[in-house]
Design a protein around this motif. Structure first.
Motif, short mmCIF file in Angstrom:
data_model
loop_
_atom_site.label_atom_id
_atom_site.label_comp_id
_atom_site.label_asym_id
_atom_site.label_seq_id
_atom_site.Cartn_x
_atom_site.Cartn_y
_atom_site.Cartn_z
N ILE A 64 1.71 -5.53 5.26
CA ILE A 64 0.60 -5.45 4.30
C ILE A 64 -0.71 -5.75 5.02
N ARG A 66 -5.01 -3.99 5.95
CA ARG A 66 -5.76 -2.82 6.37
C ARG A 66 -6.53 -3.12 7.64
N GLY A 70 -3.99 -4.87 9.25
CA GLY A 70 -2.85 -3.98 9.05
C GLY A 70 -2.15 -3.65 10.35
N ASP A 95 6.00 1.62 6.93
CA ASP A 95 4.57 1.57 7.24
C ASP A 95 3.85 2.83 6.76
N GLN A 98 0.13 6.24 3.11
CA GLN A 98 -0.36 6.98 1.96
C GLN A 98 0.03 6.38 0.61
N VAL A 99 0.88 5.33 0.62
CA VAL A 99 1.31 4.71 -0.64
C VAL A 99 1.04 3.22 -0.59
N SER A 100 0.90 2.62 -1.76
CA SER A 100 0.56 1.20 -1.87
C SER A 100 1.79 0.32 -1.64
N PRO A 101 1.57 -0.96 -1.33
CA PRO A 101 2.72 -1.88 -1.22
C PRO A 101 3.54 -1.95 -2.50
N GLY A 102 2.88 -1.93 -3.65
CA GLY A 102 3.62 -1.98 -4.91
C GLY A 102 4.55 -0.79 -5.09
N PHE A 103 4.07 0.39 -4.69
CA PHE A 103 4.93 1.58 -4.75
C PHE A 103 6.15 1.39 -3.86
N LYS A 104 5.93 0.85 -2.65
CA LYS A 104 7.03 0.65 -1.71
C LYS A 104 8.04 -0.34 -2.27
N GLU A 118 8.22 -8.96 2.96
CA GLU A 118 6.79 -8.64 2.97
C GLU A 118 6.14 -9.45 4.08
#
Length: 252
Positions: A64, A66, A70, A95, A98-104, A118
């Motif tokens: 997690i 940027r 990141g 890694d 293109q998608v958020s941590p929540g999506f993962k 995490e």
């Protein structure tokens, strides 16, 4: 499987008598039934729950952050993954930019990965990672738990073993809680409506057909370890044919 497939495909062998005999065949391959059994036995409303012994990925690490942070967490995640793989833990670093941590998190939960880690900037500074189990069976109120990075391989080996044992025990408990030894037709009908019934059976096909027509249940197997027992068929009252009880259940 008997000789059905051997007869269809002409699979024969020369017996001791010198005659060509049909082979008796078996199947030991992975089947859709096996996959379905895993899903039905362990899954929940959130998706798959995979036993660690079967899971393609036993641990997924989600870095997690940027920018520079990141890149630092991604590098640390790759190094941690290498250490876990050396401990024979099947590990994947997600890694995807293109998608958020929540999506993962939701994605891997749906896919049934036993353990998710995490790794954010604060975790890295503290020398820890946040661990989430697919099922929070040890601490139901604690969705996440900080684990030290320096002992992560040994700790996760133990966690995966415990998770595997928990799933096996949970499945066995469910099976035992939904299996009944029955001696009357009303007991039989009630038992197969919610699980398995251990009943005496005459073995006649006509009786099997009647049982299936009324309850959708059929004989599933005759346990090798079943206790010897004689009596009358649960459905028709004829003498039982197998000298022990038969397991009945509905097929899906």
């Amino acid at each position: 499987m008997g000789t059905n497939f051997a007869a269809a495909f002409g699979i024969t062998y020369t017996s001791e008598s010198g005659k060509a005999e049909l082979c008796h065949t078996t199947s030991w391959g992975m089947t859709t039934r096996m996959i379905g059994a895993v899903i039905m036995t362990h899954g929940d409303d959130k998706g798959l729950v995979l036993p660690p012994a079967l899971a393609p990925y036993q641990v997924v690490i989600v870095p997690i952050g940027r920018g520079d942070q990141g890149r630092a967490t991604s590098s640390a995640a790759a190094e941690l993954a290498a250490r876990l793989r050396r401990a024979s833990i099947r590990t994947h670093v997600d890694d995807r930019p293109q998608v958020s941590p929540g999506f993962k998190f939701n994605d891997w939960e749906m896919r049934g990965v036993p353990i998710r880690l995490e790794l954010g900037p604060r975790d890295l500074a503290a020398g820890t990672a946040l661990m989430s189990r697919r099922l929070t069976y040890r601490q139901p109120d604690a969705a996440k738990e900080a684990i030290p990075l320096d002992v992560a391989p040994d700790l996760l080996v133990a966690e995966l073993a415990a998770f595997q044992a928990m799933l096996a025990q949970r499945a066995a408990d469910f099976r035992d809680d939904h299996t009944a030894t029955v001696n009357s037709w009303p007991e039989f009908a009630a038992a197969v409506a919610v699980g398995w019934a251990l009943a005496l059976h005459c073995g006649d096909q006509a009786c099997d057909d009647e049982i299936k027509a009324e309850t959708t249940a059929s004989p599933r197997c005759i346990p090798l370890a079943g206790e010897p027992e004689q009596g009358t068929c649960i459905r028709c009252g004829k003498s039982s044919a197998y000298g022990k009880r038969v397991i009945f259940a509905r097929a899906y």
